[in-house]
Write a protein that holds these residues in place. Structure first.
Motif, PDB file in Angstrom:
ATOM      1  N   MET A 213     -39.475 -17.315   6.206  1.00  0.00           N
ATOM      2  CA  MET A 213     -38.711 -16.495   5.647  1.00  0.00           C
ATOM      3  C   MET A 213     -38.667 -15.343   6.356  1.00  0.00           C
ATOM      4  N   ALA A 214     -39.933 -14.697   6.958  1.00  0.00           N
ATOM      5  CA  ALA A 214     -40.120 -13.689   7.640  1.00  0.00           C
ATOM      6  C   ALA A 214     -39.150 -13.724   8.968  1.00  0.00           C
ATOM      7  N   CYS A 215     -39.428 -14.953   9.583  1.00  0.00           N
ATOM      8  CA  CYS A 215     -38.454 -14.953  10.902  1.00  0.00           C
ATOM      9  C   CYS A 215     -37.118 -14.730  10.598  1.00  0.00           C
ATOM     10  N   ALA A 216     -36.533 -15.383   9.288  1.00  0.00           N
ATOM     11  CA  ALA A 216     -35.069 -15.392   9.049  1.00  0.00           C
ATOM     12  C   ALA A 216     -34.730 -14.022   8.985  1.00  0.00           C
ATOM     13  N   ARG A 217     -35.817 -12.979   8.198  1.00  0.00           N
ATOM     14  CA  ARG A 217     -35.121 -11.642   7.917  1.00  0.00           C
ATOM     15  C   ARG A 217     -35.110 -10.937   9.186  1.00  0.00           C
ATOM     16  N   ARG A 218     -36.161 -11.138  10.138  1.00  0.00           N
ATOM     17  CA  ARG A 218     -36.335 -10.484  11.484  1.00  0.00           C
ATOM     18  C   ARG A 218     -35.063 -10.725  12.265  1.00  0.00           C
ATOM     19  N   LEU A 219     -34.734 -12.231  12.431  1.00  0.00           N
ATOM     20  CA  LEU A 219     -33.568 -12.568  13.053  1.00  0.00           C
ATOM     21  C   LEU A 219     -32.158 -11.905  12.610  1.00  0.00           C
ATOM     22  N   ALA A 220     -31.941 -11.782  11.237  1.00  0.00           N
ATOM     23  CA  ALA A 220     -30.847 -11.225  10.576  1.00  0.00           C
ATOM     24  C   ALA A 220     -30.800  -9.771  11.297  1.00  0.00           C
ATOM     25  N   GLU A 221     -31.918  -9.082  11.187  1.00  0.00           N
ATOM     26  CA  GLU A 221     -31.939  -7.578  11.651  1.00  0.00           C
ATOM     27  C   GLU A 221     -31.556  -7.547  12.917  1.00  0.00           C
TER      28      GLU A 221
END
Length: 225
Positions: A213-221
Motif C-alpha cells: 500500500m505504501a508503494c502504491a501511494r508513492r507510485l501514484a504521487e
C-alpha cells in the motif's frame, strides 16, 4: 472556485465510461451517464473521434479507438522509469516477487517485475503474463480502484475497504498474492494499474500489505508528477 475544466472533465469521463462498458456504448447512454443533453454528448464524441480516441461501430455504438493504445504506449516507459526502483525496494522489503500490472480489456497484464535477492521460494511471474481481472490479487486490486457497483463480489468489496487484495492459489498452487490499486487524481482516463507481491505460502501478509500500500501511494504521487 473549482479548478476543473468542465468540458475536458466530461471528455475524460466519457472515455472512462466507454472503456468500462461491455461492448459498445450508444450516445444516448453516454449522455445519460454524463448527465448532459444528447447534443453535448455528440460534440464530446466528435472531439474524441477527431483525436482517434473513440470510433463508431457499424450500428453507431462507441468504443475506444487506436489513439488510446498510442497514449498507453507512451505511458509504459514513464511507468517503467518511476516504478522499477520502487519495485526493487518492495521485493527486498517483502522478500517476494514484486510486480506492476495494468488493465487491458478484461485482463490484468504484468508490465514490470522485480525479484528479491534472497528469501522465499520465488514464484514465476513473467512480463506479459495475463489473467482475468476477477482472479488474482493484481486484477482484484485494479477492480477495487474503480467506483463500487451493485454486483461487486464480496472479495472486491473487502479489498476496496481495506486498501489491498489478498488471494491464495488462484493463479498458481501454493502462491499467495497481495496487491493494491495505484489510484491517481487523474485516473478518469488513465491506465488502470496495481502493484503487488507474490510468493509461496509463508508470505508475511500483514507486512506485505503495509509495504504494498505504501508503494502504491508513492507510485501514484510520482505518476502525477
Amino acid at each position: 472556485m473549482s479548478t476543473t475544466l468542465q468540458t475536458l472533465d466530461r471528455g475524460l469521463r466519457a472515455l472512462r465510461i466507454i472503456a468500462e462498458h461491455d461492448g459498445t456504448v450508444s450516445v444516448a447512454t453516454l449522455a445519460e451517464a454524463l448527465d448532459v443533453h444528447r447534443a453535448i454528448a455528440y460534440r464530446i464524441v466528435a472531439t474524441l473521434e477527431g483525436h482517434g480516441l473513440v470510433v463508431r461501430g457499424e450500428e453507431g455504438g462507441l468504443r475506444l479507438g487506436a489513439g488510446v493504445a498510442l497514449l498507453a504506449a507512451h505511458f509504459e516507459p514513464q511507468l517503467r522509469r518511476v516504478a522499477q526502483p520502487l519495485l526493487e525496494q518492495l521485493a527486498h522489503q517483502t522478500r517476494a516477487t514484486a510486480f506492476v500490472s495494468v488493465a487491458e480489456g478484461d485482463e490484468a497484464v504484468v508490465m514490470l517485475v522485480a525479484e528479491p535477492d534472497e528469501g522465499l521460494l520465488r514464484v514465476g511471474y513473467r512480463l506479459g503474463s495475463r489473467h482475468p481481472l476477477s482472479q488474482g490479487a493484481a486484477g482484484i486490486a485494479i477492480l477495487a480502484g474503480r467506483p463500487p457497483r451493485p454486483n461487486d463480489s464480496e472479495a472486491l468489496r473487502e479489498s476496496r475497504q481495506q486498501g489491498y487484495s489478498m488471494t491464495k492459489g488462484q493463479l498458481q498452487k501454493g502462491a499467495v498474492g497481495v496487491a493494491s490499486p495505484i489510484v491517481t487524481r487523474s485516473a478518469g482516463a488513465g491506465v488502470e494499474s496495481s502493484v503487488g507481491v507474490v510468493a509461496m505460502e509463508d508470505l508475511d501478509i500483514e507486512r506485505a500489505a503495509t509495504a504494498v500500500m505504501a508503494c502504491a501511494r508513492r507510485l501514484a504521487e510520482l505518476m502525477e508528477g
